[in-house]
Design a protein around this motif. Structure first.
Motif, PDB file in Angstrom:
ATOM      1  N   TYR A  28       0.736  -1.244  -0.013  1.00  0.00           N
ATOM      2  CA  TYR A  28       0.152   0.095   0.081  1.00  0.00           C
ATOM      3  C   TYR A  28       0.903   1.138  -0.078  1.00  0.00           C
ATOM      4  CZ  TYR A  28      -2.792   3.901   1.454  1.00  0.00           C
ATOM      5  OH  TYR A  28      -3.601   5.049   1.452  1.00  0.00           O
ATOM      6  N   ALA A  29       0.696   2.168  -0.944  1.00  0.00           N
ATOM      7  CA  ALA A  29       1.421   3.360  -0.919  1.00  0.00           C
ATOM      8  C   ALA A  29       0.570   4.519  -1.059  1.00  0.00           C
ATOM      9  CB  ALA A  29       2.289   3.572  -2.281  1.00  0.00           C
ATOM     10  N   PRO A  30       0.550   5.234   0.095  1.00  0.00           N
ATOM     11  CA  PRO A  30      -0.257   6.569  -0.013  1.00  0.00           C
ATOM     12  C   PRO A  30       0.156   7.467  -1.007  1.00  0.00           C
ATOM     13  CG  PRO A  30       1.231   6.409   1.859  1.00  0.00           C
ATOM     14  CD  PRO A  30       1.427   5.091   1.265  1.00  0.00           C
ATOM     15  N   PRO A  31      -0.717   8.219  -1.647  1.00  0.00           N
ATOM     16  CA  PRO A  31      -0.242   9.170  -2.591  1.00  0.00           C
ATOM     17  C   PRO A  31       0.967  10.190  -2.329  1.00  0.00           C
ATOM     18  CG  PRO A  31      -2.706   9.187  -2.316  1.00  0.00           C
ATOM     19  CD  PRO A  31      -1.943   8.407  -1.319  1.00  0.00           C
ATOM     20  N   PRO A  77      -1.463  -4.533  -6.166  1.00  0.00           N
ATOM     21  CA  PRO A  77      -1.655  -3.525  -5.598  1.00  0.00           C
ATOM     22  C   PRO A  77      -3.154  -3.043  -5.284  1.00  0.00           C
ATOM     23  CG  PRO A  77      -0.925  -2.910  -7.623  1.00  0.00           C
ATOM     24  CD  PRO A  77      -0.886  -4.164  -7.444  1.00  0.00           C
ATOM     25  N   VAL A  78      -3.478  -2.453  -4.399  1.00  0.00           N
ATOM     26  CA  VAL A  78      -4.727  -1.565  -3.933  1.00  0.00           C
ATOM     27  C   VAL A  78      -4.961  -0.515  -5.067  1.00  0.00           C
ATOM     28  CG1 VAL A  78      -5.950  -0.395  -2.334  1.00  0.00           C
ATOM     29  CG2 VAL A  78      -4.847  -2.268  -1.455  1.00  0.00           C
ATOM     30  N   SER A  79      -5.909  -0.504  -6.049  1.00  0.00           N
ATOM     31  CA  SER A  79      -6.081   0.623  -6.721  1.00  0.00           C
ATOM     32  C   SER A  79      -5.873   2.119  -6.188  1.00  0.00           C
ATOM     33  CB  SER A  79      -7.457   0.339  -7.523  1.00  0.00           C
ATOM     34  OG  SER A  79      -7.831   1.298  -8.250  1.00  0.00           O
ATOM     35  N   LYS A  89      -1.077  12.977  -8.490  1.00  0.00           N
ATOM     36  CA  LYS A  89      -1.315  12.725  -6.983  1.00  0.00           C
ATOM     37  C   LYS A  89      -1.341  11.350  -6.541  1.00  0.00           C
ATOM     38  CE  LYS A  89      -1.093  17.114  -6.029  1.00  0.00           C
ATOM     39  NZ  LYS A  89      -0.059  17.713  -5.335  1.00  0.00           N
ATOM     40  N   TYR A  90      -1.132  10.455  -7.698  1.00  0.00           N
ATOM     41  CA  TYR A  90      -1.301   8.849  -7.174  1.00  0.00           C
ATOM     42  C   TYR A  90      -0.005   8.296  -7.694  1.00  0.00           C
ATOM     43  CZ  TYR A  90      -6.641   9.787  -7.110  1.00  0.00           C
ATOM     44  OH  TYR A  90      -7.780   9.956  -6.868  1.00  0.00           O
ATOM     45  N   GLY A 112      -2.922  -5.353 -11.940  1.00  0.00           N
ATOM     46  CA  GLY A 112      -2.862  -4.028 -11.352  1.00  0.00           C
ATOM     47  C   GLY A 112      -1.617  -3.011 -11.705  1.00  0.00           C
ATOM     48  N   VAL A 113      -0.801  -3.572 -12.980  1.00  0.00           N
ATOM     49  CA  VAL A 113       0.127  -2.824 -13.430  1.00  0.00           C
ATOM     50  C   VAL A 113      -0.549  -1.748 -14.324  1.00  0.00           C
ATOM     51  CG1 VAL A 113       1.942  -2.693 -15.113  1.00  0.00           C
ATOM     52  CG2 VAL A 113       2.071  -4.510 -13.252  1.00  0.00           C
ATOM     53  N   ARG A 114      -0.143  -0.408 -14.197  1.00  0.00           N
ATOM     54  CA  ARG A 114      -0.760   0.576 -14.959  1.00  0.00           C
ATOM     55  C   ARG A 114       0.380   1.547 -15.732  1.00  0.00           C
ATOM     56  NH1 ARG A 114      -4.146  -2.359 -14.407  1.00  0.00           N
ATOM     57  NH2 ARG A 114      -6.122  -1.845 -13.477  1.00  0.00           N
ATOM     58  N   GLY A 115       1.538   0.896 -15.595  1.00  0.00           N
ATOM     59  CA  GLY A 115       2.519   1.802 -16.489  1.00  0.00           C
ATOM     60  C   GLY A 115       3.476   0.686 -17.098  1.00  0.00           C
TER      61      GLY A 115
END
Length: 343
Positions: free
Chosen positions: A13-16, A106-108, A120-121, A160-163
């Motif tokens: 989990y990564a906070p923005p 990863p959690v979206s 910001k994400y 969950g990969v987005r890049g």
């Protein structure tokens, strides 16, 4: 006193952060933390114990009747008993020798806080996303090059990969994905035509109308309008966020909601500065700061920028790409690297 199904905590989990963070990994393999199973082995007599046992047995029977699968971190015997997107694996590199249901999912980030600007994400990114372990070249040749991923691009996106980092070359009168050297592609370094993977991305975006994907192109294409042609042919051009709308002074990007509403859900960067003027594809380091790739980007307490990038402390650029993978892919150690603290 039968144990109920154990629900482990999420492993990622990564906070923005203040700026967008794309974490680039060498493989999508991960490992869950070693989590204890809880089991009460006491044999004390309790009033109503028989009914407790009966209810417990019925509850567990109901779960198995519905096809119970094991969750992230549970010990397992095979992939088939793990939940969707998980595999039954070990990670001897960090001492996890018991097979557990593992896979980084990863959690979206937008499920935690919605409506923020794109920058910001944090978006999970893979390095050489196309370099699938065990693949052979679409030319029919054996590949003599490095392999970085254990999952197809479609599986990466579904997990969950987005890049995605894609190396594109001119090859056989087309644009190919190659992991090569000297700016040229060869039969033994050519994976497949780029349009194949771009169509996988198009299929994902079509099926998931609220998702945004970013592509980082390591660009060796010299053919006229080569990138434009392959993006048009793949059906991806209609999703592309225009380079002319990208903030150039460190300001916020549009919100993810606005990008979705406008259907501008594909962000594309090229490593060639000339392509922004000739093809409208954004030059990466005008909009992104990036740390050193390879071993130099994995030194604790240090975060040097790669040569092409502005310093990591630059405030006039609002996107950050953080690499975290070794010079040489190491499948046995990837689970340990990908289970380390993010920052």
């Amino acid at each position: 006193h039968y144990p109920l199904p154990f629900q482990p905590l999420p492993i990622w989990y990564a906070p923005p952060p203040p700026h967008s963070l794309s974490l680039s990994l060498s493989t999508t393999t991960s490992i869950a933390l070693s989590l204890p199973q809880t089991l009460n082995r006491g044999n004390r007599k309790m009033q109503g114990a028989s009914s407790c046992v009966l209810v417990g047995a019925l509850f567990l029977f109901g779960l198995f009747a519905r096809g119970l699968t094991l969750q992230l971190g549970n010990t397992c015997s095979s992939d088939s008993v793990c939940d969707a997107g998980l595999k039954c694996e070990t990670c001897p590199a960090n001492g996890n020798t018991r097979p557990r249901c593992t896979r980084i999912q990863p959690v979206s980030p937008t499920s935690k806080v919605n409506g923020l600007p794109f920058n910001k994400y944090s978006w999970l990114t893979t390095h050489n996303s196309f370099a699938l372990s065990g693949a052979t070249s679409a030319t029919g040749s054996a590949l003599v090059t490095e392999f970085n991923q254990e999952d197809s691009v479609t599986s990466q996106l579904n997990n969950g990969v987005r890049g995605l980092m894609l190396d594109m070359y001119d090859f056989e009168n087309d644009i190919w994905l190659c992991h090569s050297f000297g700016g040229k592609c060869y039969n033994f370094t050519a994976f497949q035509p780029a349009i194949n993977v771009l169509k996988e991305i198009q299929t994902f975006l079509e099926a998931n109308p609220n998702e945004i994907v970013t592509i980082f192109i390591e660009d060796y294409v010299t053919s006229t309008q080569g990138l434009t042609k392959v993006f048009n042919e793949s059906g991806l051009s209609k999703y592309m966020f225009p380079a002319s709308s990208m903030p150039k002074t460190g300001g916020d990007w549009p919100t993810v909601d606005d990008m979705v509403k406008q259907n501008q859900r594909l962000v594309v960067f090229t490593s060639k500065s000339s392509k922004e003027a000739t093809e409208g594809i954004a030059y990466e380091w005008t909009y992104v700061v990036e740390n050193q790739y390879g071993d130099g980007g994995m030194v604790a307490g240090k975060c040097p920028n790669r040569a092409e990038s502005s310093p990591m402390s630059t405030t006039s650029i609002s996107l950050v790409l953080e690499n975290y993978f070794p010079d040489n892919p190491n499948a046995s150690a990837a689970c340990m690297d990908n289970s380390a603290n993010l920052i």
